[in-house]
Design a protein around this motif. Structure first.
Motif, PDB file in Angstrom:
ATOM      1  N   MET A   1      12.017  29.667 -49.195  1.00  8.30           N
ATOM      2  CA  MET A   1      12.603  29.735 -47.862  1.00  8.30           C
ATOM      3  C   MET A   1      13.996  30.368 -47.883  1.00  8.30           C
ATOM      4  O   MET A   1      14.569  30.679 -46.856  1.00  8.30           O
ATOM      5  CB  MET A   1      12.679  28.318 -47.282  1.00  8.30           C
ATOM      6  N   LEU A  23      15.565  22.275 -43.463  1.00  8.90           N
ATOM      7  CA  LEU A  23      15.358  23.709 -43.653  1.00  8.90           C
ATOM      8  C   LEU A  23      16.606  24.372 -44.233  1.00  8.90           C
ATOM      9  O   LEU A  23      16.501  25.266 -45.082  1.00  8.90           O
ATOM     10  CB  LEU A  23      14.974  24.368 -42.327  1.00  8.90           C
ATOM     11  N   GLU A  26      16.746  23.747 -47.805  1.00 10.06           N
ATOM     12  CA  GLU A  26      15.769  24.564 -48.526  1.00 10.06           C
ATOM     13  C   GLU A  26      16.203  26.034 -48.622  1.00 10.06           C
ATOM     14  O   GLU A  26      15.505  26.847 -49.220  1.00 10.06           O
ATOM     15  CB  GLU A  26      14.412  24.484 -47.832  1.00 10.06           C
ATOM     16  N   ALA A 221       9.021  21.003 -43.641  1.00 12.40           N
ATOM     17  CA  ALA A 221       9.564  21.995 -44.577  1.00 12.40           C
ATOM     18  C   ALA A 221       8.469  22.562 -45.477  1.00 12.40           C
ATOM     19  O   ALA A 221       8.449  23.760 -45.769  1.00 12.40           O
ATOM     20  CB  ALA A 221      10.674  21.374 -45.414  1.00 12.40           C
ATOM     21  N   SER A 225       6.912  26.621 -45.408  1.00  6.53           N
ATOM     22  CA  SER A 225       7.259  27.384 -46.613  1.00  6.53           C
ATOM     23  C   SER A 225       6.098  28.255 -47.072  1.00  6.53           C
ATOM     24  O   SER A 225       4.970  28.159 -46.567  1.00  6.53           O
ATOM     25  CB  SER A 225       7.644  26.429 -47.742  1.00  6.53           C
ATOM     26  N   ARG A 226       6.356  29.083 -48.076  1.00  7.23           N
ATOM     27  CA  ARG A 226       5.298  29.893 -48.683  1.00  7.23           C
ATOM     28  C   ARG A 226       4.265  29.026 -49.397  1.00  7.23           C
ATOM     29  O   ARG A 226       3.139  29.461 -49.643  1.00  7.23           O
ATOM     30  CB  ARG A 226       5.902  30.877 -49.689  1.00  7.23           C
ATOM     31  N   ARG A 227       4.653  27.801 -49.752  1.00  2.00           N
ATOM     32  CA  ARG A 227       3.744  26.934 -50.504  1.00  2.00           C
ATOM     33  C   ARG A 227       2.486  26.605 -49.703  1.00  2.00           C
ATOM     34  O   ARG A 227       1.420  26.396 -50.279  1.00  2.00           O
ATOM     35  CB  ARG A 227       4.476  25.645 -50.899  1.00  2.00           C
TER      36      ARG A 227
END
Length: 245
Positions: A1, A23, A26, A221, A225-227
């Protein structure tokens, strides 16, 4: 992030502020959108020691105000990669048979139309860039409605349905749209509800406690995210064991 820019609506206080804080922690740059412009500015100033913040006074039910706030946010923080649609109102705690049509309409306007307008504002650029994370905040009430909250429960069911629709429409674009559906989290939204009703909510939670804003922020979060790369149109429950579907 890290390095990405996010908008969190209704972030002047409460759940939205907790999400904005997480956020920032992160690595995101965060815009605090709220109808209360002074409170939004105060919130942004409080959080600015964590990371870059920006505040906007915006009525999310107005397409013009949403467009103006988005332009100002882009100017300050750059292109938006994350949108968290948190702003909502509870509506009155009354039997459905006594619910005024004006109260019903206002809850739907803020909770559903406001969410749609914010999504519509950011989707074109997210799609053009091939990346985006939209997170709506639903409620266990949208899946398992209780008495005396007809407008709120119906609005959150609509938010869940909207999320699923957008998730499927955007599934191949790189933009994911997911919902986090918390159970009861004791914030100022409870202030207008009778204490007896609040205790009824508590009794429905197998963990025998209310959730915390920080617990909600952790799930948001992750989803933002990309996760969470293979989840879209999904509903992530945070209900202490209450929700069963």
């Amino acid at each position: 992030m890290k390095g990405r820019s996010a908008i969190v609506t209704g972030a002047a206080r409460g759940l939205g502020q907790a999400i904005a804080r997480k956020l920032l922690e992160e690595g995101a740059r965060v815009a605090i959108w709220d109808q209360d412009g002074e409170a939004a500015q105060d919130s942004a100033e409080q959080l600015s020691d964590i990371g870059p913040t920006h505040s906007c006074a915006v009525d999310i039910t107005s397409p013009e105000e949403v467009a103006t706030a988005l332009a100002a946010t882009r100017k300050m923080l750059g292109e938006i990669s994350i949108l968290v649609c948190n702003a909502a109102i509870p509506g009155p705690n009354v039997p459905a048979a006594e619910l005024a049509s004006t109260d019903w309409a206002r809850v739907m306007e803020v909770n559903v139309t406001g969410t749609l307008l914010c999504c519509q504002a950011v989707i074109p650029d997210m799609v053009a860039r091939g990346y985006g994370r939209i997170v709506t905040i639903g409620s266990v009430a949208g899946k398992e409605p209780g008495p005396r909250i007809a407008a709120y429960a119906a609005s959150k069911a609509a938010v869940i349905s909207l999320t699923k629709t957008l998730g499927r429409e955007l599934a191949t674009t790189g933009v994911t749209v997911n919902c986090v559906a918390p159970g009861a989290i004791r914030t100022r939204i409870f202030d207008g509800w009778p204490e007896s009703y609040v205790q009824e909510l508590l009794a429905k939670i197998p963990m025998n406690r209310f959730g915390t804003p920080e617990e909600l922020a952790e799930i948001v979060a992750f989803v933002a995210s990309r996760r969470a790369s293979f989840s879209t149109g999904a509903v992530f429950d945070m209900s202490g064991g209450r929700a069963d579907y």
